[in-house]
Scaffold this motif. Sequence first.
Motif, PDB file in Angstrom:
ATOM      1  N   ASN A  55      -9.337  14.698  13.141  1.00  0.00           N
ATOM      2  CA  ASN A  55      -9.054  15.177  11.790  1.00  0.00           C
ATOM      3  C   ASN A  55      -8.977  13.969  10.880  1.00  0.00           C
ATOM      4  O   ASN A  55      -8.398  12.946  11.243  1.00  0.00           O
ATOM      5  N   LEU A  56      -9.534  14.103   9.693  1.00  0.00           N
ATOM      6  CA  LEU A  56      -9.461  13.055   8.674  1.00  0.00           C
ATOM      7  C   LEU A  56      -8.210  13.320   7.846  1.00  0.00           C
ATOM      8  O   LEU A  56      -8.041  14.396   7.280  1.00  0.00           O
ATOM      9  N   LYS A  57      -7.315  12.336   7.817  1.00  0.00           N
ATOM     10  CA  LYS A  57      -6.057  12.456   7.073  1.00  0.00           C
ATOM     11  C   LYS A  57      -6.023  11.400   5.980  1.00  0.00           C
ATOM     12  O   LYS A  57      -6.548  10.299   6.148  1.00  0.00           O
ATOM     13  N   GLY A  58      -5.373  11.711   4.872  1.00  0.00           N
ATOM     14  CA  GLY A  58      -5.233  10.760   3.774  1.00  0.00           C
ATOM     15  C   GLY A  58      -3.936  11.010   3.034  1.00  0.00           C
ATOM     16  O   GLY A  58      -3.456  12.141   2.970  1.00  0.00           O
ATOM     17  N   ARG A  59      -3.366   9.924   2.489  1.00  0.00           N
ATOM     18  CA  ARG A  59      -2.107  10.080   1.756  1.00  0.00           C
ATOM     19  C   ARG A  59      -1.948   8.942   0.742  1.00  0.00           C
ATOM     20  O   ARG A  59      -2.422   7.832   0.960  1.00  0.00           O
ATOM     21  N   PRO A  60      -1.247   9.229  -0.339  1.00  0.00           N
ATOM     22  CA  PRO A  60      -0.959   8.174  -1.317  1.00  0.00           C
ATOM     23  C   PRO A  60       0.325   7.430  -0.948  1.00  0.00           C
ATOM     24  O   PRO A  60       1.166   7.940  -0.213  1.00  0.00           O
ATOM     25  N   TRP A  61       0.458   6.225  -1.460  1.00  0.00           N
ATOM     26  CA  TRP A  61       1.667   5.436  -1.282  1.00  0.00           C
ATOM     27  C   TRP A  61       1.859   4.600  -2.540  1.00  0.00           C
ATOM     28  O   TRP A  61       0.919   3.998  -3.059  1.00  0.00           O
ATOM     29  N   THR A  62       3.077   4.567  -3.053  1.00  0.00           N
ATOM     30  CA  THR A  62       3.391   3.794  -4.253  1.00  0.00           C
ATOM     31  C   THR A  62       4.314   2.650  -3.864  1.00  0.00           C
ATOM     32  O   THR A  62       5.356   2.870  -3.242  1.00  0.00           O
ATOM     33  N   ASP A  63       3.907   1.405  -4.221  1.00  0.00           N
ATOM     34  CA  ASP A  63       4.729   0.242  -3.873  1.00  0.00           C
ATOM     35  C   ASP A  63       5.867   0.061  -4.873  1.00  0.00           C
ATOM     36  O   ASP A  63       6.037   0.859  -5.804  1.00  0.00           O
ATOM     37  N   LYS A  64       6.664  -0.995  -4.717  1.00  0.00           N
ATOM     38  CA  LYS A  64       7.847  -1.237  -5.559  1.00  0.00           C
ATOM     39  C   LYS A  64       7.494  -1.457  -7.023  1.00  0.00           C
ATOM     40  O   LYS A  64       8.309  -1.197  -7.898  1.00  0.00           O
ATOM     41  N   THR A  65       6.284  -1.945  -7.283  1.00  0.00           N
ATOM     42  CA  THR A  65       5.880  -2.207  -8.670  1.00  0.00           C
ATOM     43  C   THR A  65       5.272  -0.980  -9.335  1.00  0.00           C
ATOM     44  O   THR A  65       4.924  -1.023 -10.504  1.00  0.00           O
ATOM     45  N   GLY A  66       5.130   0.115  -8.589  1.00  0.00           N
ATOM     46  CA  GLY A  66       4.563   1.340  -9.148  1.00  0.00           C
ATOM     47  C   GLY A  66       3.064   1.480  -8.920  1.00  0.00           C
ATOM     48  O   GLY A  66       2.472   2.457  -9.368  1.00  0.00           O
ATOM     49  N   LYS A  67       2.460   0.498  -8.252  1.00  0.00           N
ATOM     50  CA  LYS A  67       1.024   0.569  -7.976  1.00  0.00           C
ATOM     51  C   LYS A  67       0.768   1.563  -6.844  1.00  0.00           C
ATOM     52  O   LYS A  67       1.379   1.487  -5.791  1.00  0.00           O
ATOM     53  N   LYS A  68      -0.156   2.493  -7.086  1.00  0.00           N
ATOM     54  CA  LYS A  68      -0.462   3.523  -6.106  1.00  0.00           C
ATOM     55  C   LYS A  68      -1.672   3.103  -5.274  1.00  0.00           C
ATOM     56  O   LYS A  68      -2.667   2.622  -5.808  1.00  0.00           O
ATOM     57  N   SER A  69      -1.564   3.287  -3.963  1.00  0.00           N
ATOM     58  CA  SER A  69      -2.660   3.026  -3.032  1.00  0.00           C
ATOM     59  C   SER A  69      -2.880   4.276  -2.197  1.00  0.00           C
ATOM     60  O   SER A  69      -2.006   5.126  -2.100  1.00  0.00           O
ATOM     61  N   TYR A  70      -4.044   4.353  -1.564  1.00  0.00           N
ATOM     62  CA  TYR A  70      -4.365   5.498  -0.718  1.00  0.00           C
ATOM     63  C   TYR A  70      -4.756   5.008   0.671  1.00  0.00           C
ATOM     64  O   TYR A  70      -5.427   3.994   0.818  1.00  0.00           O
ATOM     65  N   PHE A  71      -4.315   5.731   1.685  1.00  0.00           N
ATOM     66  CA  PHE A  71      -4.594   5.377   3.070  1.00  0.00           C
ATOM     67  C   PHE A  71      -5.278   6.547   3.757  1.00  0.00           C
ATOM     68  O   PHE A  71      -4.910   7.702   3.548  1.00  0.00           O
ATOM     69  N   ASN A  72      -6.260   6.226   4.580  1.00  0.00           N
ATOM     70  CA  ASN A  72      -6.948   7.221   5.396  1.00  0.00           C
ATOM     71  C   ASN A  72      -6.695   6.920   6.859  1.00  0.00           C
ATOM     72  O   ASN A  72      -6.552   5.764   7.245  1.00  0.00           O
TER      73      ASN A  72
END
Length: 122
Positions: free
Chosen positions: A65-82
């Motif tokens: 299964n392909l999974k993905g999720r967002p993550w926001t660091d301490k500075t508010g920058k959003k990244s995405y992980f698969n």
Amino acid sequence: MEVKGKVYEVSPTVQVTDSLKKRELILEYIENPQYPEYLKFEAIQDRCALLDAVKVGDDVEVFFNLKGRPWTDKTGKKSYFNSLQLWRVNALAAGAGSATTPEYAAPSPDIASSADDDDLPF
């Protein structure tokens, strides 16, 4: 989703937290032999045991299964992980010809012929 390839690496099971264990499988995927791809799959919880019978060099088919999720660091920058979470691994048939041409590779055309095979009508 599924993909066929050759097992490149199998990691040991790692206890990430008290309630989560994880294991990784690296698959060599050869769509273009000049540029092989190395895909990382993760097995979590009970699925870690699926990799017990898999060894480096095996030709396998991996269902995932392909999974993905967002993550926001301490500075508010959003990244995405698969992540590619496997749920089944099938060993492909290991016959006499499997060492030279894996099942997932395209067969090479036979363009060689001997003089005896030349039955052209013209």
